[in-house]
Design a protein around this motif. Structure first.
Motif, mmCIF file in Angstrom:
data_model
loop_
_atom_site.group_PDB
_atom_site.id
_atom_site.type_symbol
_atom_site.label_atom_id
_atom_site.label_comp_id
_atom_site.label_asym_id
_atom_site.label_seq_id
_atom_site.Cartn_x
_atom_site.Cartn_y
_atom_site.Cartn_z
ATOM 1 N N THR A 27 0.712 -1.157 0.009
ATOM 2 C CA THR A 27 0.068 -0.017 -0.136
ATOM 3 C C THR A 27 0.842 1.223 -0.027
ATOM 4 N N PHE A 28 2.009 1.118 0.620
ATOM 5 C CA PHE A 28 3.049 2.426 0.710
ATOM 6 C C PHE A 28 2.568 3.147 1.539
ATOM 7 N N ASP A 29 1.584 2.718 2.443
ATOM 8 C CA ASP A 29 1.396 3.626 3.568
ATOM 9 C C ASP A 29 2.400 3.455 4.463
ATOM 10 N N LEU A 30 2.562 4.466 5.674
ATOM 11 C CA LEU A 30 3.602 4.311 6.629
ATOM 12 C C LEU A 30 3.187 2.704 7.343
ATOM 13 N N LYS A 31 4.250 2.065 7.890
ATOM 14 C CA LYS A 31 4.098 1.063 8.519
ATOM 15 C C LYS A 31 4.901 0.896 9.807
ATOM 16 N N PRO A 32 4.081 0.543 11.038
ATOM 17 C CA PRO A 32 4.726 0.607 12.552
ATOM 18 C C PRO A 32 5.625 -0.676 12.837
ATOM 19 N N VAL A 33 6.684 -0.634 11.938
ATOM 20 C CA VAL A 33 7.442 -1.938 12.321
ATOM 21 C C VAL A 33 9.014 -1.505 12.691
ATOM 22 N N GLY A 34 9.230 -0.365 12.823
ATOM 23 C CA GLY A 34 10.615 0.183 12.852
ATOM 24 C C GLY A 34 11.191 -0.455 14.174
ATOM 25 N N VAL A 362 2.961 8.822 -5.481
ATOM 26 C CA VAL A 362 4.229 9.595 -4.632
ATOM 27 C C VAL A 362 4.718 8.913 -3.744
ATOM 28 N N ALA A 363 4.287 8.341 -2.908
ATOM 29 C CA ALA A 363 4.729 7.449 -1.997
ATOM 30 C C ALA A 363 5.575 6.413 -2.556
ATOM 31 N N ARG A 364 5.023 5.767 -3.532
ATOM 32 C CA ARG A 364 5.851 4.749 -4.568
ATOM 33 C C ARG A 364 7.144 5.119 -5.115
#
Length: 381
Positions: A27-34, A362-364
């Motif tokens: 999805t290129f949304d931010l993902k909380p896996v940092g 744009v995220a891509r």
């Protein structure tokens, strides 16, 4: 004591910090896996790959580097490592000073106690800082030099911001600015334009007074556009957005290293006590660079002369050519000059959106993909 003894360097050594976005691979949304990624980091890299305020961000730091090429090799290897570890969680690394459509209210905080305390102390002032920056450390000989360089280099920070401007979108809409990140960061209680520093003692006295009244605990909480770093013995330039690729990072790092070394070695260097007009113009220039990027018209805070940011970068590159040759980064300074001839990162993001109509594209683009024509199956964000 909020200030540590300044550990200077006889050479303009480099340290570079990247705040990288972690996005979902589909999805290129931010993902909380940092934090998940960081848990896989071996001990020898623990000081170089660290958590940030949000779990959708990972900070990647170089070691102490002699030149821009060494810094680039260091970062390239660590970026590849983080990319490989992120893939284990179906995520990718992305560039840019902000995410095109993610909202800060939807993000998970890091598990770091320090960041939770910052949120407790500052609430939404800090919580809304879903931004991603490039920080560059340059070694200088001593604290007095660091303080004076911070004061002098402030004149040139708006041009550096213009060159890096890469955060036009905020929470799914075009902000109208080229660097909305600067607007977000500017509300921090100890952020923004640095004070006039004459010497190290003046910095120490200021930091001690701020600590005494409860404004800071350590100098790490002075989020100025540029600051002396007592812990590392450097001048740390913090104003830049995260650019769109590593080559742009290296070009900006070269410009900053050459600029600081030039100021340090300038035998005719002297501090100019700016008038109220001059101080105000530095602040105006910061806003103009954030608003217009490389097309900003900047005003010299001493003479009042106008200059387009693109021309300011070209002039800086010409002035610093001999310094770049000495430091072995002429090719990167040339790259910075070529960046001034092209659309800045914010303009490139807008070009992608104008071509496709999808902020997901744009995220891509920020994740390194070459974005082409959209298919009907892709969902508009």
């Amino acid at each position: 004591m909020p200030v540590e003894p300044f550990r200077g360097s006889s050479e303009p050594t480099l340290g570079v910090e990247l705040e990288m976005q972690i996005v979902d691979a589909e999805t290129f949304d931010l993902k909380p896996v940092g934090d998940d990624v960081i848990e896989t980091v071996p001990a020898e890299l623990a000081a170089s790959i660290k958590p940030e305020l949000y779990q959708c961000c990972v900070e990647i730091n170089t070691g102490i580097c002699r030149d821009v090429d060494e810094a680039g090799r260091d970062l390239e290897a660590k970026l590849a490592f983080v990319q490989e570890r992120a893939a284990r969680f179906e995520a990718r690394v992305a560039w840019g000073g902000s995410h095109p459509f993610a909202h800060w209210l939807d993000q998970d905080l890091s598990i770091s106690p320090r960041y939770h305390q910052l949120i407790e102390d500052n609430q939404d002032t800090i919580r809304r800082e879903l931004t991603f920056g490039l920080h560059v450390h340059v070694g200088v000989p001593d604290g007095d030099t660091a303080a004076r360089v911070c004061t002098r280099v402030s004149h040139y920070l708006p041009a550096l911001l213009a060159l890096s401007a890469n955060s036009p979108y905020w929470c799914g809409r075009d902000s109208g600015l080229s660097s909305y990140r600067l607007d977000v960061m500017g509300v921090a209680p100890t952020g923004g334009q640095p004070p006039f520093l004459r010497d190290w003692d003046s910095f120490v006295r200021l930091a001690e007074r701020l600590a005494a009244v409860g404004s800071i605990k350590t100098t790490k909480e002075l989020w100025w556009d540029v600051r002396p770093s007592d812990r590392f013995g450097t001048v740390e330039v913090r104003i830049c957005d995260m650019p769109t690729d590593l080559a742009s990072v290296q070009a900006i790092v070269a410009l900053i290293q050459c600029l600081i070394d030039h100021i340090v070695l300038d035998t005719g260097f002297h501090l100019v006590e700016l008038s109220e007009f001059g101080r105000l113009m530095i602040r105006q220039n910061r806003w103009r660079a954030a608003r217009y990027g490389l097309d900003a018209v900047l005003v010299d805070p001493e003479t009042g002369r106008n200059e387009v940011a693109r021309d300011a970068i070209r002039r800086m590159a010409d002035t610093l050519a001999s310094t770049a040759e000495k430091l072995g980064c002429s090719h990167w300074l040339d790259h910075a000059r070529s960046m001034a001839d092209l659309p800045d990162g914010a303009a490139r993001q807008r070009e992608v959106f104008e071509r496709t109509g999808y902020l997901s594209d744009v995220a891509r683009f920020l994740a390194g993909e070459v974005v082409g024509v959209q298919t009907d199956s892709e969902v508009e964000i």
